[in-house]
Motif scaffolding. Structure first.
Motif, PDB file in Angstrom:
ATOM      1  N   CYS A   9       0.851  -1.185   0.000  1.00 41.74           N
ATOM      2  CA  CYS A   9       0.000   0.000   0.000  1.00 41.74           C
ATOM      3  C   CYS A   9       0.893   1.244   0.000  1.00 41.74           C
ATOM      4  O   CYS A   9       2.120   1.155   0.009  1.00 41.74           O
ATOM      5  CB  CYS A   9      -0.910  -0.015   1.229  1.00 41.74           C
ATOM      6  SG  CYS A   9       0.047   0.114   2.754  1.00 41.74           S
ATOM      7  N   PHE A  10       0.276   2.394   0.056  1.00 42.70           N
ATOM      8  CA  PHE A  10       0.986   3.674   0.000  1.00 42.70           C
ATOM      9  C   PHE A  10       1.982   3.842   1.154  1.00 42.70           C
ATOM     10  O   PHE A  10       3.112   4.305   0.969  1.00 42.70           O
ATOM     11  CB  PHE A  10      -0.066   4.791   0.012  1.00 42.70           C
ATOM     12  CG  PHE A  10       0.457   6.186  -0.150  1.00 42.70           C
ATOM     13  CD1 PHE A  10       1.323   6.515  -1.180  1.00 42.70           C
ATOM     14  CD2 PHE A  10       0.050   7.191   0.722  1.00 42.70           C
ATOM     15  CE1 PHE A  10       1.786   7.811  -1.340  1.00 42.70           C
ATOM     16  CE2 PHE A  10       0.507   8.486   0.572  1.00 42.70           C
ATOM     17  CZ  PHE A  10       1.377   8.796  -0.455  1.00 42.70           C
ATOM     18  N   CYS A  11       1.609   3.411   2.363  1.00 41.33           N
ATOM     19  CA  CYS A  11       2.493   3.612   3.520  1.00 41.33           C
ATOM     20  C   CYS A  11       3.404   2.421   3.788  1.00 41.33           C
ATOM     21  O   CYS A  11       4.366   2.533   4.542  1.00 41.33           O
ATOM     22  CB  CYS A  11       1.675   3.929   4.773  1.00 41.33           C
ATOM     23  SG  CYS A  11       0.842   2.517   5.533  1.00 41.33           S
ATOM     24  N   GLY A  12       3.104   1.262   3.203  1.00 46.67           N
ATOM     25  CA  GLY A  12       3.948   0.082   3.394  1.00 46.67           C
ATOM     26  C   GLY A  12       3.506  -0.828   4.517  1.00 46.67           C
ATOM     27  O   GLY A  12       4.136  -1.858   4.757  1.00 46.67           O
ATOM     28  N   ALA A  13       2.426  -0.490   5.231  1.00 46.09           N
ATOM     29  CA  ALA A  13       1.951  -1.341   6.329  1.00 46.09           C
ATOM     30  C   ALA A  13       1.435  -2.682   5.816  1.00 46.09           C
ATOM     31  O   ALA A  13       1.534  -3.696   6.499  1.00 46.09           O
ATOM     32  CB  ALA A  13       0.852  -0.624   7.124  1.00 46.09           C
ATOM     33  N   CYS A  75      -5.767  -0.112   2.641  1.00 49.30           N
ATOM     34  CA  CYS A  75      -5.048  -0.063   3.910  1.00 49.30           C
ATOM     35  C   CYS A  75      -5.748   0.922   4.841  1.00 49.30           C
ATOM     36  O   CYS A  75      -5.980   2.072   4.468  1.00 49.30           O
ATOM     37  CB  CYS A  75      -3.606   0.368   3.656  1.00 49.30           C
ATOM     38  SG  CYS A  75      -2.710   0.748   5.175  1.00 49.30           S
ATOM     39  N   ALA A  77      -4.528   2.196   7.493  1.00 53.38           N
ATOM     40  CA  ALA A  77      -3.581   3.188   8.017  1.00 53.38           C
ATOM     41  C   ALA A  77      -3.420   4.364   7.057  1.00 53.38           C
ATOM     42  O   ALA A  77      -3.419   5.511   7.476  1.00 53.38           O
ATOM     43  CB  ALA A  77      -2.226   2.536   8.297  1.00 53.38           C
ATOM     44  N   CYS A  78      -3.256   4.102   5.763  1.00 57.15           N
ATOM     45  CA  CYS A  78      -2.974   5.185   4.808  1.00 57.15           C
ATOM     46  C   CYS A  78      -4.089   5.409   3.795  1.00 57.15           C
ATOM     47  O   CYS A  78      -4.072   6.413   3.073  1.00 57.15           O
ATOM     48  CB  CYS A  78      -1.663   4.935   4.070  1.00 57.15           C
ATOM     49  SG  CYS A  78      -1.721   3.559   2.885  1.00 57.15           S
TER      50      CYS A  78
END
Ligand SMILES: [Zn+2]
Ligand SMILES: [Zn+2]
Length: 142
Positions: A9-13, A75, A77-78
């Motif tokens: 995803c965009f943030c890597g989580a 995601c 988170a992001c």
């Protein structure tokens, strides 16, 4: 050995991998993809469910489904988009942009009847979907 491609995803989580070759690939011009992705078209690659593995952050994956046929996952988170599960087709659309090392080899455009961005690449332009996937099978001009 079959080739794998890593995505996140965009943030890597959240991280995932796809393995092998997609069952189909192309571009979707439907209003739902456009509205959800905030982009004029969605580059899709469709994979058998066992070719897609979430390797990190499965607990951070949110799902939204407006219709039973498209479970859109992101995601939490992001907010970055990951994939759309199509249970009716038995296929998962991992967005080509989510898996950067995967070489997108589009075969067709679907839902071109709803397009806002005409693409003149010589590939078939389906008004909605191919017959074998429950559509009309009608093709449109580029
Ligand atoms: Zn994220
Ligand atoms: Zn679509």
């Amino acid at each position: 050995m079959e080739q794998s491609h890593k995505g996140s995803c965009f943030c890597g989580a959240v991280e995932l991998t796809v393995t092998g070759e997609p069952a189909a690939a192309g571009y979707c011009h439907c209003a739902s993809c456009r509205s959800w992705s905030a982009a004029p078209v969605n580059a899709f690659s469709l994979w058998k469910p066992d070719a897609v593995k979430v390797t990190k952050g499965a607990d951070k994956i949110g799902t939204y489904h407006k219709t039973e046929n498209s479970h859109r996952k992101f995601c939490t988170a992001c907010g970055g988009h990951l994939l759309t599960d199509h249970p009716g087709f038995g296929l998962i659309d991992v967005y080509a942009a989510t898996i950067p090392t995967y070489r997108h080899e589009p075969q067709l455009h679907v839902h071109y009847g709803e397009t806002v961005l005409r693409i003149k690449d010589g590939l078939p332009k389906m008004k909605d979907m191919p017959k074998e996937m429950g559509g009309s099978g009608i093709t449109l001009q580029e």
